[in-house]
Design a protein around this motif. Structure first.
Motif, PDB file in Angstrom:
ATOM      1  N   PHE A 232       3.788   7.083   2.700  1.00  0.00           N
ATOM      2  CA  PHE A 232       3.892   7.885   1.633  1.00  0.00           C
ATOM      3  C   PHE A 232       2.779   8.035   0.769  1.00  0.00           C
ATOM      4  CE2 PHE A 232       5.598   9.224  -2.557  1.00  0.00           C
ATOM      5  CZ  PHE A 232       6.500   9.939  -2.257  1.00  0.00           C
ATOM      6  N   ASP A 321      -1.817  -6.992  -0.741  1.00  0.00           N
ATOM      7  CA  ASP A 321      -2.007  -6.045  -0.100  1.00  0.00           C
ATOM      8  C   ASP A 321      -1.551  -6.233   1.438  1.00  0.00           C
ATOM      9  OD1 ASP A 321      -2.947  -3.923   1.395  1.00  0.00           O
ATOM     10  OD2 ASP A 321      -4.725  -3.737   0.235  1.00  0.00           O
ATOM     11  N   SER A 322      -0.321  -5.733   1.859  1.00  0.00           N
ATOM     12  CA  SER A 322       0.264  -5.968   3.055  1.00  0.00           C
ATOM     13  C   SER A 322       0.076  -4.751   3.790  1.00  0.00           C
ATOM     14  CB  SER A 322       1.685  -6.590   3.003  1.00  0.00           C
ATOM     15  OG  SER A 322       2.348  -5.596   2.125  1.00  0.00           O
ATOM     16  N   GLU A 336      -0.616   4.484   9.791  1.00  0.00           N
ATOM     17  CA  GLU A 336      -0.688   3.297   8.664  1.00  0.00           C
ATOM     18  C   GLU A 336       0.575   3.226   7.959  1.00  0.00           C
ATOM     19  OE1 GLU A 336      -4.340   4.506   6.608  1.00  0.00           O
ATOM     20  OE2 GLU A 336      -3.834   3.254   4.853  1.00  0.00           O
ATOM     21  N   GLN A 338       2.214   0.930   4.427  1.00  0.00           N
ATOM     22  CA  GLN A 338       2.093  -0.020   3.101  1.00  0.00           C
ATOM     23  C   GLN A 338       3.335   0.044   2.186  1.00  0.00           C
ATOM     24  OE1 GLN A 338      -1.303   1.257   0.754  1.00  0.00           O
ATOM     25  NE2 GLN A 338      -0.791   3.279   1.324  1.00  0.00           N
ATOM     26  N   GLN A 339       4.337   0.388   2.946  1.00  0.00           N
ATOM     27  CA  GLN A 339       5.455   0.382   2.273  1.00  0.00           C
ATOM     28  C   GLN A 339       6.382  -0.481   1.775  1.00  0.00           C
ATOM     29  OE1 GLN A 339       5.537   3.818   1.243  1.00  0.00           O
ATOM     30  NE2 GLN A 339       7.433   3.423   0.890  1.00  0.00           N
ATOM     31  N   GLU A 340       5.999  -1.767   2.678  1.00  0.00           N
ATOM     32  CA  GLU A 340       6.653  -2.872   2.781  1.00  0.00           C
ATOM     33  C   GLU A 340       5.824  -3.998   2.026  1.00  0.00           C
ATOM     34  OE1 GLU A 340      10.007  -3.607   3.635  1.00  0.00           O
ATOM     35  OE2 GLU A 340      10.329  -1.559   4.221  1.00  0.00           O
ATOM     36  N   ARG A 341       6.505  -5.011   1.455  1.00  0.00           N
ATOM     37  CA  ARG A 341       5.672  -6.186   0.951  1.00  0.00           C
ATOM     38  C   ARG A 341       5.456  -7.224   1.998  1.00  0.00           C
ATOM     39  NH1 ARG A 341       9.196  -7.730  -4.511  1.00  0.00           N
ATOM     40  NH2 ARG A 341      10.386  -8.397  -3.188  1.00  0.00           N
ATOM     41  N   SER A 342       6.199  -7.051   3.165  1.00  0.00           N
ATOM     42  CA  SER A 342       5.798  -8.006   4.285  1.00  0.00           C
ATOM     43  C   SER A 342       4.791  -7.295   5.217  1.00  0.00           C
ATOM     44  CB  SER A 342       7.196  -8.363   4.978  1.00  0.00           C
ATOM     45  OG  SER A 342       6.967  -8.491   6.293  1.00  0.00           O
ATOM     46  N   GLN A 343       3.874  -7.878   5.723  1.00  0.00           N
ATOM     47  CA  GLN A 343       2.781  -7.490   6.633  1.00  0.00           C
ATOM     48  C   GLN A 343       3.521  -7.151   7.778  1.00  0.00           C
ATOM     49  OE1 GLN A 343      -1.588  -8.588   6.705  1.00  0.00           O
ATOM     50  NE2 GLN A 343      -0.846  -9.451   8.558  1.00  0.00           N
ATOM     51  N   LYS A 347       3.526  -3.630   9.729  1.00  0.00           N
ATOM     52  CA  LYS A 347       3.182  -3.273  11.154  1.00  0.00           C
ATOM     53  C   LYS A 347       4.246  -2.639  12.083  1.00  0.00           C
ATOM     54  CE  LYS A 347       2.076  -5.667  15.430  1.00  0.00           C
ATOM     55  NZ  LYS A 347       2.645  -7.094  16.054  1.00  0.00           N
TER      56      LYS A 347
END
Lengths: 442, 340
Positions: A232, A321-322, A336, A338-343, A347
């Motif tokens: 997003f 920054d995950s 790419e 970056q929506q989640e707090r968990s890396q 992925k």
């Protein structure tokens, strides 16, 4: 199975037809009898059944370009085609031949040819059964027709009802036969990744992209599908530059696949001071989501980038920054998340988008030849083509591929009944193209 | 990424003028806290840009994502992207505004975002976070993947049949590793040890929040001092897992203020060569593991060769299976197995 799947579609078709009848004055009175009699009046609504012939659409006051339009045909129109009858005849003959061969052969012989014939028979079985049923019903229908000529009023009423019931049953059977003829696309059963990208028109295009993304989110909720945002990229006044979401649920791909292409908006943007109408665009891509088994990517072909790549990582660093970026080296495709707090979740999501992108590129290569002549494109070709216009001042949405216009843009953008109505029309149109391909190519 | 950053900077530039008219910031109260604007309205967007700028001015790391995460949290969401776009242009309620100001003021003291909002995600789980208990790092999510791959392999499943599989974690912190394993493997039973009372309490709290308390025993025990007790009470297990303190003492001084000021040093400092707890685990592993039981460790990228040498030369009954890399291709994980 195909019948079960097409069930809701048939219902919607019925509903669409009903609506048409309600709004066309001569039939307003008969609307209620139509409900009780199913498809009884169906063929009356079609004033000029011309089949398989392109009509040059008249230039309407609101259409910007003349569009080539092919009509969506009724069941009766299709059944009046010679090619359909020929095709059904051929199928019946084939079935009879298979049956003869299988019966004649020794039970214990199990050669390749016989096995193919048996498979073919079980495939054709339901269709043959329906053709037979239809023949029986037709005879019944003719008998009642004869009886209608009687003068006894009591009997007449009874026969009339029977007559209508017969007609409804015939229509239903015809519909089933057609749905049995239409082949299933393998990817129809898959889930999908929706990708929206702002096109020409700057901030206005990004605002429109956000509205379209919301529309599909609501459409997913409307159908009870799962909608999971993967990427997003917002713009600064509440728009979206680019976004992807994974959509899963029954028939999601089937209903969404014709949304792919360029969507155009014509309106006075919020940012416009002088009240001029602007035209902006955005692009929708619909990528079928491959299952884990059907498609694998070699991990050696991937380069994974994270914020933790610089410095020591591990316990040395604490970051929120995950974001994860994955590059598929052989194709150069990138995704790419970056929506989640968990890396690790980011992925997984980035991988999902990447897999869909690569798989879709492969699929396109395979199917582009098959679909070259189609009006309803899916894939790359469709993506570069303007498919639909949302005109706010005229309060209408026009799909240029089938020349269908619906009114009430805001209601359409709410992603419920109106979008569904458009989607059903597109599906019918596409199925019809499939059907005609089958009938005329064999 | 750069695109977003540029946009926000533009937003900030515009925000500067807004800030002067809207909110008198910074008006610093004692202890670095910022007094909330008492009688003015701030939209979500404005609050985000105000605080991003303020963090930037005060040298707080990751100013943008800090304000995003804190404000999203106040609005009841995990990320700002999942907040409805319409909501972003609406005003914060008095309560929300107070809350944003209170939490962001904490962040100004360099308190990690995870402690400020008191939670963070680890794989599928959302865990409670509380200072000074070590905040799990993303690399550890991959350590869990490695262990899960092994636990869910046919070999282990077949060997155990329907019987429970046992796992022991040394230095559980918030409980991230043990709880993730239990969450994914229904027939697993876990024991989690930590020398810190705060860590033990937090792991217990997280376990009961996730409904996993019945399969996890949490004890306050120190592997350095209570070795005999641990071997007596908890061995042998199928899997031994640990993210032990592995930083070299000399590196401790160069850590960011977030870590140095707020996280428990004993969860980070692994002694001169970062190996003090690791060596202790290696020494006890043969007694703690079942035959062919495995040991999974997260370590510093400089450790694996050293560890391998140590195991092959000095440790009886332990076999070095291999080294795995993290996402950034640093050698980060060591897998060992008990042998005959």
């Amino acid at each position: 199975m195909a019948v079960a799947k097409l069930g809701p579609v048939c219902q919607l078709l019925c509903w669409t037809v009903l609506k048409q009848i309600k709004y066309s004055r001569p039939f307003r009175k008969s609307a209620s009898s139509f409900i009780s009699g199913g498809f009884a009046n169906h063929n009356c609504t079609i004033t000029n059944p011309i089949f398989c012939q392109f009509l040059r659409h008249q230039r309407n006051f609101h259409s910007t370009t003349p569009v080539m339009v092919t009509k969506i045909l009724t069941v009766d129109e299709i059944f009046s085609m010679k090619s359909l009858h020929d095709y059904l005849k051929r199928v019946e003959t084939e079935y009879a031949n298979c049956l003869e061969a299988v019966n004649a052969a020794d039970i214990h012989t199990d050669d390749e040819e016989l096995r193919t014939k048996r498979t073919r028979m079980s495939f054709l079985g339901p269709l043959i059964q329906k053709i037979k049923d239809l023949e029986i019903k037709r005879r019944e229908f003719e008998e009642t027709e004869e009886l209608l000529k009687e003068n006894d009023p009591d009997l007449r009423e009874l026969v009339q009802r029977e007559h209508e019931n017969c007609h409804a049953a015939i229509q239903e059977m015809k519909q089933i036969i057609l749905s049995l003829l239409i082949p299933e696309e393998q990817s129809d059963m898959s889930d999908l990744v929706l990708e929206v990208t702002a096109g020409v028109g700057g901030q206005e295009a990004m605002l429109f992209t956000a509205e379209i993304f919301d529309m599909y989110q609501n459409f997913a909720a409307f159908h009870g599908w799962n909608f999971d945002i993967l990427e997003f990229m917002p713009s600064d006044i509440g728009g979206v530059r680019h976004a992807t979401a994974s959509i899963s649920g029954p028939l999601s791909y089937k209903k969404m696949k014709f949304e792919a292409g360029v969507h155009r908006v014509q309106r006075v943007p919020k940012t416009e001071k002088q009240g001029r109408t602007h035209t902006s665009t955005m692009t929708v891509a619909i990528l079928p989501q491959p299952s884990e088994i059907s498609f694998t990517i070699n991990s050696k072909d991937l380069r994974i980038e994270t914020k933790r790549a610089s410095g020591a990582g591990g316990q040395h660093v604490n970051t929120t920054d995950s974001a994860v970026r994955i590059v598929h080296l052989p194709t150069g495709m990138v995704s790419e998340c970056q929506q989640e707090r968990s890396q690790i979740k980011n992925k997984e999501k980035a991988m999902k988008v990447l897999r869909a992108k690569i798989y879709n590129a492969k699929l396109e290569e395979e199917t582009s030849k098959r679909y070259q002549t189609r009006k309803l494109q899916i894939g790359t070709k469709g993506r570069s083509e303007k498919i639909r216009t949302y005109n706010f001042s005229q309060d209408r949405v026009t799909d240029h591929r089938i020349g269908k216009t619906l009114h009430d843009v805001h209601c359409f953008l709410s992603g419920e009944a109106l979008l569904d109505q458009m989607s059903v029309s597109l599906q019918q149109f596409s199925e019809q193209e499939d059907l005609i391909d089958i009938l005329e190519n064999k | 990424m750069n695109g977003i950053l540029k946009l926000v900077i533009n937003q900030l530039r515009r925000g500067i003028t807004k800030q002067e008219t809207l909110v008198t910031l910074p008006c610093r109260a004692a202890g670095g806290a910022v007094a909330p604007p008492a009688d003015c309205s701030v939209t979500v967007e404005e609050a985000v840009s105000l605080w991003t700028q303020h963090f930037l001015q005060h040298g707080v790391s990751e100013p943008l994502s800090s304000s995003h995460y804190i404000i999203a949290h106040v609005l009841g969401k995990k990320t700002l992207e999942s907040v409805e776009r319409r909501r972003l242009r609406e005003t914060l309620t008095d309560k929300e505004r107070e809350c944003v100001w209170k939490l962001c003021s904490k962040r100004l003291t360099r308190m990690p975002v995870q402690y400020v909002i008191e939670e963070w995600d680890f794989r599928d789980l959302t865990l409670k976070m509380r200072p000074p208990v070590f905040i799990p790092r993303p690399e550890t999510e991959e350590l869990v993947s490695l262990v899960l791959e092994h636990l869910q392999s046919e070999q282990v499943m077949k060997a155990r049949g329907k019987a429970a599989v046992h796992c022991l974690e040394i230095g559980c912190g918030s409980g991230a590793i043990s709880l993730s394993l239990l969450h994914s493997v229904p027939q697993l039973k876990g024991i989690a040890l930590d020398q810190s009372q705060e860590a033990v309490c937090l792991t217990k709290e997280n376990a009961s929040r996730l409904g996993l308390q019945d399969r996890l025993e949490v004890r306050k025990l120190d592997i350095m001092k209570d070795a005999a007790l641990i071997v007596r009470d908890y061995g042998p297990v199928d899997v031994l897992v640990s993210n032990p303190p592995y930083l070299f003492t000399e590196d401790m001084a160069s850590l960011e203020a977030e870590i140095l000021k707020f996280e428990d040093h004993s969860a980070l400092d692994g002694g001169l060569d970062g190996m003090s707890v690791i060596s202790q685990i290696l020494a006890l592993a043969p007694q703690l593991l079942t035959n062919e039981g495995r040991l999974y460790l997260e370590v510093d990228p400089r450790h694996p060769p050293l560890l391998q040498w140590l195991v092959e030369e000095q440790t009886e009954g332990l076999h070095y299976l291999g080294t795995s890399c993290d996402l950034t291709t640093r050698p980060r994980f060591c897998v060992l197995q008990r042998s005959g």
